[in-house]
Design an enzyme around this catalytic site. Structure first.
Site, short mmCIF file in Angstrom:
data_model
loop_
_atom_site.label_atom_id
_atom_site.label_comp_id
_atom_site.label_asym_id
_atom_site.label_seq_id
_atom_site.Cartn_x
_atom_site.Cartn_y
_atom_site.Cartn_z
N SER A 8 7.26 13.62 -25.64
CA SER A 8 8.49 13.44 -24.86
C SER A 8 9.59 12.90 -25.77
O SER A 8 9.30 12.43 -26.89
CB SER A 8 8.20 12.42 -23.74
OG SER A 8 9.40 11.95 -23.15
N TYR A 68 5.63 4.93 -19.13
CA TYR A 68 5.75 6.32 -19.61
C TYR A 68 6.12 6.32 -21.09
O TYR A 68 5.52 7.04 -21.89
CB TYR A 68 6.81 7.03 -18.77
CG TYR A 68 6.94 8.52 -19.08
CD1 TYR A 68 6.07 9.45 -18.52
CD2 TYR A 68 7.96 9.00 -19.90
CE1 TYR A 68 6.20 10.81 -18.79
CE2 TYR A 68 8.10 10.36 -20.17
CZ TYR A 68 7.22 11.26 -19.61
OH TYR A 68 7.34 12.61 -19.86
#
Ligand code: NAP
Length: 253
Positions: free
Chosen positions: A145, A158
């Protein structure tokens, strides 16, 4: 011929979270390149199956909640039953929970770390043990990510898990490159999938994200299809432990 290096005929790929979003796009791409795809997902992959069957590709579904104990064994056992072996693993399934760091409970922290980080490691380990070491090689593609490189806003677990994905990608590549296993990652930018639906429905956040993307648009699952095929194929046999950003230039800004 060079394009033959990108073909995946005769290979089998396990893709987690194949029912929707990036996992669906990656499954379609690998199948178009010739692979048999085993989609591991907790919801029906009917739409993915239909897209692949439309060009006579091969797709099997393994229904499994990947956050539950025993999930890794289920994926391995069903892969053996359905295809005998696997040559490619795409660790795509992931969740994001948006909350202030001050409010994160241990339960929510564990939920995110369990799926995005712990499962990625233990599924990679099991697939390598069962299929890749006996066959003398294989490909692992982890989905990282932008928050593997940046802190993000209100997504501390996250960001921690996706930073770990880049670390694990390098650690596993170090150990397994000598065994013909290439471990790499793709770091998608801001893509229009369920993962970002909350962001995209917040007008202010959405406009501020869009204005920072040099390409001037949100990404789509189609945008990572080529990179996924490249990292799954012989064309990337000397690429190890690297994370490729497919982000419309976000990290370059
Ligand atoms: P998504 O549509 O939310 O896809 C996530 C996938 O993971 C879905 O198939 C989801 O299944 C599956 N999943 C979640 N929990 C699961 C569980 N317990 N068991 C089995 N499957 C589970 O979003 P996406 O954007 O395609 O996300 C794919 C990957 O890309 C994720 O790792 C995400 O973190 C990463 N990523 C996305 C973006 C972005 O901008 N969209 C950017 C960077 C990285 P359900 O449909 O049942 O929930």
């Amino acid at each position: 011929m060079i394009l033959d290096l990108f073909r995946l005929d005769g290979r089998t790929a396990i893709v987690t979270g194949a029912n929707t979003g990036l996992g669906q796009g990656i499954s379609v791409a690998l199948a178009q390149a010739g692979a048999t795809v085993i989609g591991a997902a907790r919801r029906s992959c009917q739409e993915t199956a239909q897209r692949i069957q439309a060009f006579d590709g091969r797709f099997f579904e393994v229904l499994v909640d990947l956050s539950r104990p025993g999930a890794v064994d289920t994926v391995i056992t069903r892969t053996k039953e359905l295809a005998g072996r696997a040559d490619i693993l795409v660790n795509n399934a992931g969740i994001i929970l948006r909350e202030d760091a001050m409010d994160v409970s241990e339960e929510n922290w564990d939920k995110v770390i369990n799926l995005n980080q712990r499962l990625v490691f233990f599924l990679s380990q099991a697939v390598a043990k069962e299929f890749f070491f006996p066959a003398g090689g294989g490909k692992i593609i982890n989905i990282a990510s932008m928050l593997s490189f940046q802190g993000g806003i209100r997504v501390p677990a996250y960001a921690a898990s996706k930073s770990a994905v880049v670390g694990m990608t390098k650690a596993l590549a170090d150990e397994w490159a000598a065994h013909g296993i290439q471990v790499n990652a793709i770091a998608p930018g801001y893509m229009a999938t369920n993962n970002t639906s909350q962001l995209r429905s917040d007008e202010e956040r959405s406009a501020s994200i869009l204005s920072r993307i040099p390409a001037g648009r949100w990404g789509t699952p189609e945008d990572i299809m080529g990179t996924a095929v490249y990292l799954a194929s012989k064309a990337s046999d000397y690429v190890n432990g690297f994370t490729i950003a497919v982000d419309g230039g976000w990290l370059a800004r």
